[in-house]
Design a protein around this motif. Structure first.
Motif, PDB file in Angstrom:
ATOM      1  N   THR A   1      -1.622   7.772  -6.709  1.00 50.19           N
ATOM      2  CA  THR A   1      -1.643   9.070  -6.024  1.00 50.19           C
ATOM      3  C   THR A   1      -0.254   9.694  -6.113  1.00 50.19           C
ATOM      4  O   THR A   1       0.764   9.039  -5.906  1.00 50.19           O
ATOM      5  CB  THR A   1      -2.065   8.927  -4.554  1.00 50.19           C
ATOM      6  N   GLN A   2      -0.275  10.979  -6.413  1.00 45.27           N
ATOM      7  CA  GLN A   2       0.962  11.727  -6.598  1.00 45.27           C
ATOM      8  C   GLN A   2       1.305  12.397  -5.263  1.00 45.27           C
ATOM      9  O   GLN A   2       0.413  12.902  -4.582  1.00 45.27           O
ATOM     10  CB  GLN A   2       0.702  12.788  -7.660  1.00 45.27           C
ATOM     11  N   GLU A   3       2.556  12.351  -4.906  1.00 43.59           N
ATOM     12  CA  GLU A   3       2.929  12.975  -3.632  1.00 43.59           C
ATOM     13  C   GLU A   3       4.215  13.766  -3.816  1.00 43.59           C
ATOM     14  O   GLU A   3       5.173  13.253  -4.408  1.00 43.59           O
ATOM     15  CB  GLU A   3       3.118  11.865  -2.588  1.00 43.59           C
ATOM     16  N   TYR A   4       4.206  15.015  -3.360  1.00 39.45           N
ATOM     17  CA  TYR A   4       5.403  15.860  -3.506  1.00 39.45           C
ATOM     18  C   TYR A   4       6.356  15.558  -2.362  1.00 39.45           C
ATOM     19  O   TYR A   4       6.043  15.796  -1.204  1.00 39.45           O
ATOM     20  CB  TYR A   4       5.017  17.335  -3.515  1.00 39.45           C
TER      21      TYR A   4
ATOM     22  N   ALA B   1       0.816  -1.213   0.000  1.00 37.50           N
ATOM     23  CA  ALA B   1       0.000   0.000   0.000  1.00 37.50           C
ATOM     24  C   ALA B   1       0.850   1.264   0.000  1.00 37.50           C
ATOM     25  O   ALA B   1       0.425   2.313  -0.488  1.00 37.50           O
ATOM     26  CB  ALA B   1      -0.944  -0.007   1.197  1.00 37.50           C
ATOM     27  N   GLU B   2       2.038   1.169   0.560  1.00 33.65           N
ATOM     28  CA  GLU B   2       2.880   2.365   0.671  1.00 33.65           C
ATOM     29  C   GLU B   2       4.104   2.300  -0.231  1.00 33.65           C
ATOM     30  O   GLU B   2       5.030   3.087  -0.065  1.00 33.65           O
ATOM     31  CB  GLU B   2       3.332   2.541   2.129  1.00 33.65           C
ATOM     32  N   THR B   3       4.125   1.339  -1.161  1.00 33.89           N
ATOM     33  CA  THR B   3       5.298   1.200  -2.018  1.00 33.89           C
ATOM     34  C   THR B   3       5.362   2.344  -3.025  1.00 33.89           C
ATOM     35  O   THR B   3       4.476   2.486  -3.866  1.00 33.89           O
ATOM     36  CB  THR B   3       5.243  -0.139  -2.777  1.00 33.89           C
ATOM     37  N   ALA B   4       6.391   3.137  -2.932  1.00 33.51           N
ATOM     38  CA  ALA B   4       6.509   4.298  -3.816  1.00 33.51           C
ATOM     39  C   ALA B   4       7.255   3.925  -5.088  1.00 33.51           C
ATOM     40  O   ALA B   4       8.045   2.982  -5.108  1.00 33.51           O
ATOM     41  CB  ALA B   4       7.243   5.415  -3.084  1.00 33.51           C
ATOM     42  N   SER B   5       6.980   4.641  -6.186  1.00 33.21           N
ATOM     43  CA  SER B   5       7.780   4.503  -7.411  1.00 33.21           C
ATOM     44  C   SER B   5       7.983   5.871  -8.041  1.00 33.21           C
ATOM     45  O   SER B   5       7.297   6.838  -7.694  1.00 33.21           O
ATOM     46  CB  SER B   5       7.139   3.588  -8.442  1.00 33.21           C
ATOM     47  N   SER B   6       8.923   5.898  -8.996  1.00 33.15           N
ATOM     48  CA  SER B   6       9.243   7.190  -9.607  1.00 33.15           C
ATOM     49  C   SER B   6       8.320   7.512 -10.766  1.00 33.15           C
ATOM     50  O   SER B   6       8.235   8.652 -11.193  1.00 33.15           O
ATOM     51  CB  SER B   6      10.680   7.172 -10.124  1.00 33.15           C
ATOM     52  N   ARG B   7       7.642   6.481 -11.338  1.00 29.31           N
ATOM     53  CA  ARG B   7       6.783   6.731 -12.499  1.00 29.31           C
ATOM     54  C   ARG B   7       5.391   6.200 -12.215  1.00 29.31           C
ATOM     55  O   ARG B   7       5.250   5.129 -11.616  1.00 29.31           O
ATOM     56  CB  ARG B   7       7.364   6.034 -13.731  1.00 29.31           C
ATOM     57  N   PRO B   8       4.340   6.918 -12.660  1.00 28.24           N
ATOM     58  CA  PRO B   8       2.965   6.467 -12.355  1.00 28.24           C
ATOM     59  C   PRO B   8       2.657   5.092 -12.929  1.00 28.24           C
ATOM     60  O   PRO B   8       1.882   4.328 -12.349  1.00 28.24           O
ATOM     61  CB  PRO B   8       2.079   7.542 -12.990  1.00 28.24           C
ATOM     62  N   GLU B   9       3.264   4.719 -14.090  1.00 28.57           N
ATOM     63  CA  GLU B   9       2.919   3.425 -14.690  1.00 28.57           C
ATOM     64  C   GLU B   9       3.607   2.255 -13.981  1.00 28.57           C
ATOM     65  O   GLU B   9       3.214   1.103 -14.172  1.00 28.57           O
ATOM     66  CB  GLU B   9       3.248   3.403 -16.205  1.00 28.57           C
ATOM     67  N   ASP B  10       4.614   2.539 -13.152  1.00 28.67           N
ATOM     68  CA  ASP B  10       5.300   1.467 -12.426  1.00 28.67           C
ATOM     69  C   ASP B  10       4.649   1.169 -11.083  1.00 28.67           C
ATOM     70  O   ASP B  10       5.058   0.235 -10.395  1.00 28.67           O
ATOM     71  CB  ASP B  10       6.766   1.862 -12.159  1.00 28.67           C
TER      72      ASP B  10
ATOM     73  N   THR C   1      10.810  16.307 -11.054  1.00 25.81           N
ATOM     74  CA  THR C   1      10.000  17.403 -10.498  1.00 25.81           C
ATOM     75  C   THR C   1       9.783  17.260  -8.994  1.00 25.81           C
ATOM     76  O   THR C   1       9.069  18.061  -8.395  1.00 25.81           O
ATOM     77  CB  THR C   1       8.637  17.451 -11.214  1.00 25.81           C
ATOM     78  N   GLY C   2      10.327  16.189  -8.387  1.00 25.01           N
ATOM     79  CA  GLY C   2      10.224  16.038  -6.938  1.00 25.01           C
ATOM     80  C   GLY C   2       9.016  15.249  -6.477  1.00 25.01           C
ATOM     81  O   GLY C   2       8.687  15.240  -5.295  1.00 25.01           O
ATOM     82  N   TYR C   3       8.328  14.563  -7.418  1.00 22.59           N
ATOM     83  CA  TYR C   3       7.128  13.811  -7.034  1.00 22.59           C
ATOM     84  C   TYR C   3       7.444  12.323  -6.926  1.00 22.59           C
ATOM     85  O   TYR C   3       8.265  11.791  -7.681  1.00 22.59           O
ATOM     86  CB  TYR C   3       6.030  13.997  -8.080  1.00 22.59           C
ATOM     87  N   ILE C   4       6.776  11.623  -6.008  1.00 22.34           N
ATOM     88  CA  ILE C   4       6.774  10.162  -6.003  1.00 22.34           C
ATOM     89  C   ILE C   4       5.324   9.707  -6.210  1.00 22.34           C
ATOM     90  O   ILE C   4       4.392  10.482  -6.025  1.00 22.34           O
ATOM     91  CB  ILE C   4       7.327   9.558  -4.684  1.00 22.34           C
ATOM     92  N   TYR C   5       5.152   8.459  -6.619  1.00 20.34           N
ATOM     93  CA  TYR C   5       3.811   7.941  -6.917  1.00 20.34           C
ATOM     94  C   TYR C   5       3.529   6.749  -6.032  1.00 20.34           C
ATOM     95  O   TYR C   5       4.367   5.864  -5.878  1.00 20.34           O
ATOM     96  CB  TYR C   5       3.705   7.575  -8.407  1.00 20.34           C
ATOM     97  N   LYS C   6       2.319   6.735  -5.478  1.00 20.88           N
ATOM     98  CA  LYS C   6       1.927   5.641  -4.567  1.00 20.88           C
ATOM     99  C   LYS C   6       0.662   4.961  -5.088  1.00 20.88           C
ATOM    100  O   LYS C   6      -0.162   5.603  -5.726  1.00 20.88           O
ATOM    101  CB  LYS C   6       1.686   6.198  -3.167  1.00 20.88           C
ATOM    102  N   PRO C   7       0.502   3.629  -4.803  1.00 21.89           N
ATOM    103  CA  PRO C   7      -0.675   2.914  -5.321  1.00 21.89           C
ATOM    104  C   PRO C   7      -1.976   3.424  -4.698  1.00 21.89           C
ATOM    105  O   PRO C   7      -1.991   3.846  -3.536  1.00 21.89           O
ATOM    106  CB  PRO C   7      -0.427   1.457  -4.936  1.00 21.89           C
ATOM    107  N   ALA C   8      -3.064   3.357  -5.509  1.00 22.74           N
ATOM    108  CA  ALA C   8      -4.381   3.764  -5.008  1.00 22.74           C
ATOM    109  C   ALA C   8      -5.028   2.557  -4.351  1.00 22.74           C
ATOM    110  O   ALA C   8      -5.845   1.864  -4.952  1.00 22.74           O
ATOM    111  CB  ALA C   8      -5.240   4.270  -6.157  1.00 22.74           C
ATOM    112  N   ILE C   9      -4.613   2.274  -3.119  1.00 28.08           N
ATOM    113  CA  ILE C   9      -5.158   1.105  -2.414  1.00 28.08           C
ATOM    114  C   ILE C   9      -5.962   1.580  -1.222  1.00 28.08           C
ATOM    115  O   ILE C   9      -5.484   2.381  -0.415  1.00 28.08           O
ATOM    116  CB  ILE C   9      -4.024   0.158  -1.970  1.00 28.08           C
ATOM    117  N   ASN C  10      -7.212   1.085  -1.148  1.00 34.03           N
ATOM    118  CA  ASN C  10      -8.078   1.456  -0.040  1.00 34.03           C
ATOM    119  C   ASN C  10      -7.904   0.413   1.062  1.00 34.03           C
ATOM    120  O   ASN C  10      -8.403  -0.707   0.953  1.00 34.03           O
ATOM    121  CB  ASN C  10      -9.523   1.514  -0.531  1.00 34.03           C
TER     122      ASN C  10
END
Lengths: 133, 137
Positions: free
Chosen positions: B78-81, B31-40, B91-100
């Protein structure tokens, strides 16, 4: 009077096999409680037992569930599965109500054990008769 | 002997519910696994259940269940600065999965209840069979 094992065991042998068939039907309802589109099934025990009991020498013996029944004659085979009426089907088309199925399964298990006790009594009786006790 | 079928049926359900529990565990763990690209970004996995009839010709029979496939849910990451994050993009953003997490936990409770039910069914069938074997003794 000729002693026949079928007469000694009476209706209980058909009842036992119907109870075991019903337990597998109810188990498949419970197994598919989360399967979209699954419709809960059950057998009409009274009708099935009546059919199994009346299918005697004149009826055709069905050894496979896809065998056709003979016109006019009664056939002894697995009981026909009916669909359970449900008060509140889920949006995904599933009609299994876990509580109803669990209650029916326990009820069926108790009846199975009762039938086993009746059968056990008959078997004990015939063993006693054979030994002349 | 129909009672022996109960083990196959309940066993298939146990296996399907285990897969469901596994996907829930995987979804919650990532749920909290971050990635550098939204498609990953990790996508939540959802099993699709299907009824299995041992003989497709006849509907007058009992049936087990199996997992048809495991779908990856659509959903925007979800995009997070967070420029200090080692995986942050230019641009300083990381991407996190949309998991409820709430719906995953509800799913987990449902799966574990179904698992319990099928274990009960199996143990009842076992008792019945053992008593049948002891018939007349």
């Amino acid at each position: 009077m000729r002693l026949s094992l079928d007469n000694i065991l009476g209706i209980h042998q058909q009842a036992l096999s119907l109870h075991s068939q019903r337990s597998s039907v109810l188990a498949s309802n419970l197994a598919n409680a989360d399967t979209p589109g699954f419709k809960a099934r059950d057998i009409d025990f009274r009708a099935a037992l009546k059919q199994a009991n009346s299918a005697g020498a004149e009826g055709l013996k069905m050894t496979h569930k896809n065998h056709m029944t003979a016109a006019g004659g009664k056939a002894s085979g697995p009981a026909e599965l009916l669909y359970r009426e449900t008060s509140q089907p889920s949006l995904d088309g599933n009609t299994v109500d876990n509580q109803i199925e669990q209650a029916a399964f326990s009820d069926n298990a108790m009846h199975y054990m009762a039938t086993l006790d009746f059968l056990g009594g008959r078997v004990k009786g015939i063993i006693g008769a054979i030994r002349g006790e | 002997m129909s009672l022996l079928n109960v083990f196959d049926i309940a066993g298939s359900a146990l296996s399907a519910q285990t897969i469901r529990l596994n996907t829930v565990a995987s979804n919650l763990a990532n749920a909290e696994t971050a990635s550098s690209r939204p498609e990953d970004v990790y996508r939540s996995k959802q099993p699709i259940f299907q009824t299995v009839y041992s003989d497709q010709l006849s509907s007058n029979e009992t049936a087990g269940v199996r997992v048809l496939e495991i779908l990856e849910a659509e959903g925007k990451a979800t995009q997070e600065y967070n420029p200090g994050h080692p995986l942050a993009d230019d641009t300083g953003y990381i991407y996190k999965p949309a998991i409820n997490a709430l719906s995953e936990v509800a799913n987990m409770i449902s799966a574990s209840r179904s698992y319990q039910t099928n274990v009960e069914v199996m143990s009842t069938a076992k008792q019945l069979l053992l008593r049948t074997l002891a018939l007349g003794k």
